[in-house]
Structures are given as C-alpha cells and as structure tokens.
Design an enzyme around this catalytic site. Sequence first.
Site, PDB file in Angstrom:
ATOM      1  N   ASP A   8      43.644  35.423  40.095  1.00 48.08           N
ATOM      2  CA  ASP A   8      44.639  36.108  41.172  1.00 48.08           C
ATOM      3  C   ASP A   8      44.618  35.612  42.675  1.00 48.08           C
ATOM      4  O   ASP A   8      44.972  36.170  43.545  1.00 48.08           O
ATOM      5  CB  ASP A   8      44.149  37.618  41.234  1.00 48.08           C
ATOM      6  CG  ASP A   8      44.662  38.460  40.087  1.00 48.08           C
ATOM      7  OD1 ASP A   8      45.805  38.229  39.700  1.00 48.08           O
ATOM      8  OD2 ASP A   8      44.023  39.334  39.546  1.00 48.08           O
TER       9      ASP A   8
ATOM     10  N   ASP B 213      51.873  38.717  35.001  1.00 48.38           N
ATOM     11  CA  ASP B 213      51.440  38.691  36.618  1.00 48.38           C
ATOM     12  C   ASP B 213      51.223  37.400  37.044  1.00 48.38           C
ATOM     13  O   ASP B 213      51.387  36.904  38.185  1.00 48.38           O
ATOM     14  CB  ASP B 213      50.378  39.751  36.897  1.00 48.38           C
ATOM     15  CG  ASP B 213      50.446  40.780  35.941  1.00 48.38           C
ATOM     16  OD1 ASP B 213      51.090  40.914  34.982  1.00 48.38           O
ATOM     17  OD2 ASP B 213      49.925  42.068  36.547  1.00 48.38           O
TER      18      ASP B 213
HETATM   19  N1  GLY Z   1      48.486  42.273  38.735  1.00 54.30           N
HETATM   20  C1  GLY Z   1      47.804  43.447  38.191  1.00 54.30           C
HETATM   21  C2  GLY Z   1      49.025  44.716  38.551  1.00 54.30           C
HETATM   22  O1  GLY Z   1      50.217  44.313  38.586  1.00 54.30           O
HETATM   23  O2  GLY Z   1      48.611  45.706  38.361  1.00 54.30           O
END
Ligand code: GLY
Length: 395
Positions: A117, A176
């Site tokens: 992330d 994501d």
């Molecule tokens: N990247 C995690 C979410 O969108 O909750």
Amino acid sequence: MKRSAVFVPALAAVLTLFSSFSATAQKRKINVQQEFARAGEQLTQLLKTHPDRTKFPYSTRPDGALKDTKSEWWTSGFFGSTLWYMYEYTKQPQWQQAADQWTVAMQQEQHNTGTHDLGFMLYCPFGNGYRLTQNPAYKPVLLTGAQSLATRFNPQVGLIKSWNDFAGYKYPVIIDNMMNLELLTWAARTSGDSTLRRLSITHADNTLKNHFRPDGSTFHVVCYDDKGQVLARKTAQGAADNSAWARGQAWAIYGYTMLYRETKLDRYRQQARKTADFFLNHPNLPADKIPYWDFNAPGIPKEERDASAAAIVASALLELQQYSPAADAKRYRQAAEQMLVSLSSPAYHATLGDNQNFLIKHCVAHKPAKTEVDAPLVYADYYYLEALLRYDRLK
Ligand code: GLY
C-alpha cells in the site's frame, strides 16, 4: 472583402461561445468554494482535537469516538493528503504547514517492504506535497518508497504481491493494488529507472487478464501460485467471491484511468470505461449514485451505502471523461456531478462538529469483518476533495 463581413460572423461566434459557456457555468450544481470553506472549518476542528502526529485520523468507533491508526496502516497517509488539497484550493500557508507536518509523520514508511500500500501511504501525501511545493526533501522518500514497493514484485508471477497470506494462499493480489502503481510510474519518470515502469505495466496487464469478468466488473482477490497461475478468485471485503464489491470497482476505474494517463496504452482506457459503464449502468446503483457497499449485497435495498466508493469514482470519472468521446464524456461528467451533489448534501455530508469532523458520512470499510460499517473513512474525504478540485477545473 469588407472588414464587417469578417467581423460580424466572428463576433457572433464569440457570443455563441460565451453564452454556451455561461449557460454551462450557470448549470453547475456545486459551489466548490463553499464546499472547501466548509471542509476548512471541519478540518480545522479535527486538527485541533487531534494534535498527536503518531496517531492518524481514520474513522469512528461504534460509540462515535474517533478511531486513529499507526503510520503502517494503509490509510494513514490520507489525512496529510487531504490537507494538501486544502492548500491546493486555498493557497493558505496554514494548510501547507499542517499538510507538511502530517506528511513528514509518514516518512518512516518509505522502508516498509511488508505492504503493497505504499502508493496510498506515500504517493498521496509526499506526491501531492512535491507536486505543489517541489520541496526537495519529499523526493527521496518517494524514490525509496518506490524501491521498497518494487521488492514485492516477483518476476515469475508478474505481479506485486498484495498480502502475505490470504485464506491459505501465498500470493494474493487485490484489485486495490492498481492504485499503488502511480508511485512507480512517477519514480520511473523522475529517476529514469525504467524497470519500475515495466513492472507497473506487467502488473496491470496480468490484472487485466485475470481480475475482470466479461461484464467489466472485477473480482476482489486473485490468488496465484509461484509461477503466476491463477489458483482462485475470491473476495475479502465483498459479499461473495462472485459479487461486485463497490470499492473494488472504484479502484479498478480509478487505477486504469490513472495508468492510461501514465502510459497512454489504450487497453487501460478501455478497461476503465468498461468498468465505469458496469458501475453506472448497474440496476442496483441508486438514483443518487452512491452505491451499496456491494452491488450484489444480499439485503438490497436494506444495505449500507459506501460513500467512499462514490467519492473515488467521481474523481476517476472526471479524469476519464477527458479521454472519452463526447457523448460518453458528458455522461461521465453528469454522473460525477450527481455523485458530488449527493456527497455534498446533508444525506452524506456531515455538519460542523458532527462525525468527528470527518467530511463524509456513510462509508463501509469491511462489512464481512463488521469494521467501519456506516462510518466516515478518511479516504472518502480525500477523494471527495480531489473530485471537487477536478470539477472546479472543468470550467
Ligand atoms: N484497500 C483496502 C480497501 O479499499 O478497503
């Protein structure tokens, strides 16, 4: 030819242009200045009640208290990033100062190789900060962060690993993850390290091949073996493995729009448009265009909405419309505008002092785990302000 023969049609053309521009301006449904003024009051309160920069504002708890996170959580960079958007709109130095402080508070994450992330965590705060101020201290943090993220790319698999483990699978990749590629393409451009660009394209191409269904919707999690073969397609935050989790669709639309901008590869634009059309044409999308947390949530219409997904999609559509033929561009602009109207209305926008001073209400982080259900989420506020900035630029 007499001068008036040229002058009269030219004047008429200018007047037509002017009247169509002012008609468009009058039809605008959102007062961006007013929305930023309101956001400024709320964020000023949030800054006052939350001086500790080792605890990052995230959401609220079921009892309504503020919930914060440590810097290693994926959302921690969004508070500083939101403050950068306040600075971008207002140009007021107090926002620059606060944004800088909350950005620098994230800098230790540049060495974090345990998460995929880093795009969210670093590119949103440091990338916006660098774009707006060219502060030379931000650049090495971004470049180191990009190298840390790249360590999670296994060339045998051809993808960046999202989580270290999921449901017994050792190489899960979530949709994501597309969002983190902007850090890599920026770093490739800035440092000249073209490996990072190639890596982004490989990840995006394999995601294109394996994550999407024929109707344009995306699975949430695809689990691979160590040679890049798909073992399973699953969900973590959605209603079911074969459902369309709303925020996952939002990440796909935004991620492929962004990567089209970065690479100009048309297959990314096409995928962004296909997923956007799935989202916008879905019979379960309510008239206010704020989706339920999952398009296939079993109890619709008695299911929670996810305003964060709408904020992300609104921002993405305002970029995607630039890359779309006129009729579709108009459709995307109108949908984004409707989302922003809804998000700015009392139904979704908190009043001063409410909602722990987060801007947007009614989001869902993880319904199956029952965490942050019908709550504010710091990233909803970030993408909402980004969408307002993009909407403002339309004029
Ligand atoms: N990247 C995690 C979410 O969108 O909750």
